[in-house]
Design a protein around this motif. Structure first.
Motif, short mmCIF file in Angstrom:
data_model
loop_
_atom_site.label_atom_id
_atom_site.label_comp_id
_atom_site.label_asym_id
_atom_site.label_seq_id
_atom_site.Cartn_x
_atom_site.Cartn_y
_atom_site.Cartn_z
N LEU A 11 86.17 91.53 -86.21
CA LEU A 11 86.05 90.25 -85.52
C LEU A 11 87.05 89.28 -86.12
O LEU A 11 87.12 89.12 -87.34
N ARG A 38 93.73 100.66 -75.06
CA ARG A 38 92.54 99.85 -75.24
C ARG A 38 91.73 99.82 -73.96
O ARG A 38 92.27 100.00 -72.87
N ALA A 40 88.60 97.39 -72.36
CA ALA A 40 87.66 96.28 -72.40
C ALA A 40 86.45 96.62 -71.54
O ALA A 40 86.53 97.47 -70.64
N PRO A 88 91.53 86.04 -76.97
CA PRO A 88 90.24 86.59 -76.54
C PRO A 88 90.41 87.76 -75.58
O PRO A 88 89.60 88.70 -75.61
N THR A 91 90.32 91.45 -76.72
CA THR A 91 89.06 92.08 -77.10
C THR A 91 88.88 93.39 -76.33
O THR A 91 88.93 93.41 -75.10
N GLN A 118 86.55 98.91 -82.54
CA GLN A 118 86.31 97.68 -81.78
C GLN A 118 87.11 96.53 -82.37
O GLN A 118 87.09 96.29 -83.59
N THR A 120 87.37 92.43 -81.66
CA THR A 120 86.77 91.31 -80.96
C THR A 120 87.46 90.03 -81.41
O THR A 120 87.53 89.74 -82.61
N SER A 122 87.42 86.01 -81.00
CA SER A 122 86.60 84.88 -80.55
C SER A 122 87.49 83.67 -80.25
O SER A 122 88.52 83.46 -80.90
#
Length: 123
Positions: A11, A38, A40, A88, A91, A118, A120, A122
């Motif tokens: 994150l 990737r 999503a 963002p 992600t 993963q 992520t 923000s």
């Protein structure tokens, strides 16, 4: 059996950086290319970047060009993805992949895949 193992996801806040690693047990196969894809949530898997194992030629998707850098360490059978200026929309689960033949399409023909890591971002 070829195995690709990714690490380095996590994150991060928008504008931050992460570096992903992918260690490959590929000595017997001599891959043509290693790449990162990737996926999503709710979307199809998309090509991010790839590198030729021998000469180091690279290819990037337009969405990451100028922000992401792929590199490899042949001695360690490792490919890296340095991700800067993360957004963002970056992600996703990031997958490492390898292919043993060259194709004109950098996003095509990958035979081996990692389990994914993963990422992520923000806002």
């Amino acid at each position: 059996q070829v195995q690709l193992v990714e690490s380095g996801g996590g994150l991060v806040q928008a504008g931050g950086s992460l570096r992903l690693s992918c260690v490959a047990s590929i000595r017997a196969l001599s891959p043509a290319n290693m790449g990162w894809f990737r996926q999503a949530p709710g979307q199809e898997r998309e090509f991010v970047t790839a590198i030729s194992w021998g000469g180091g030629t690279t290819q990037y998707s337009d969405s990451v060009k100028g922000r992401f850098t792929i590199s490899r360490d042949n001695a360690k059978n490792t490919v890296y993805l340095q991700m800067n200026s993360l957004r963002p929309e970056d992600t996703a689960v990031y997958y490492c992949a390898a292919r043993t033949r060259y194709y004109n399409d950098w996003s095509y023909g990958y035979d081996y895949w990692g389990q994914g890591t993963q990422v992520t971002v923000s806002s």
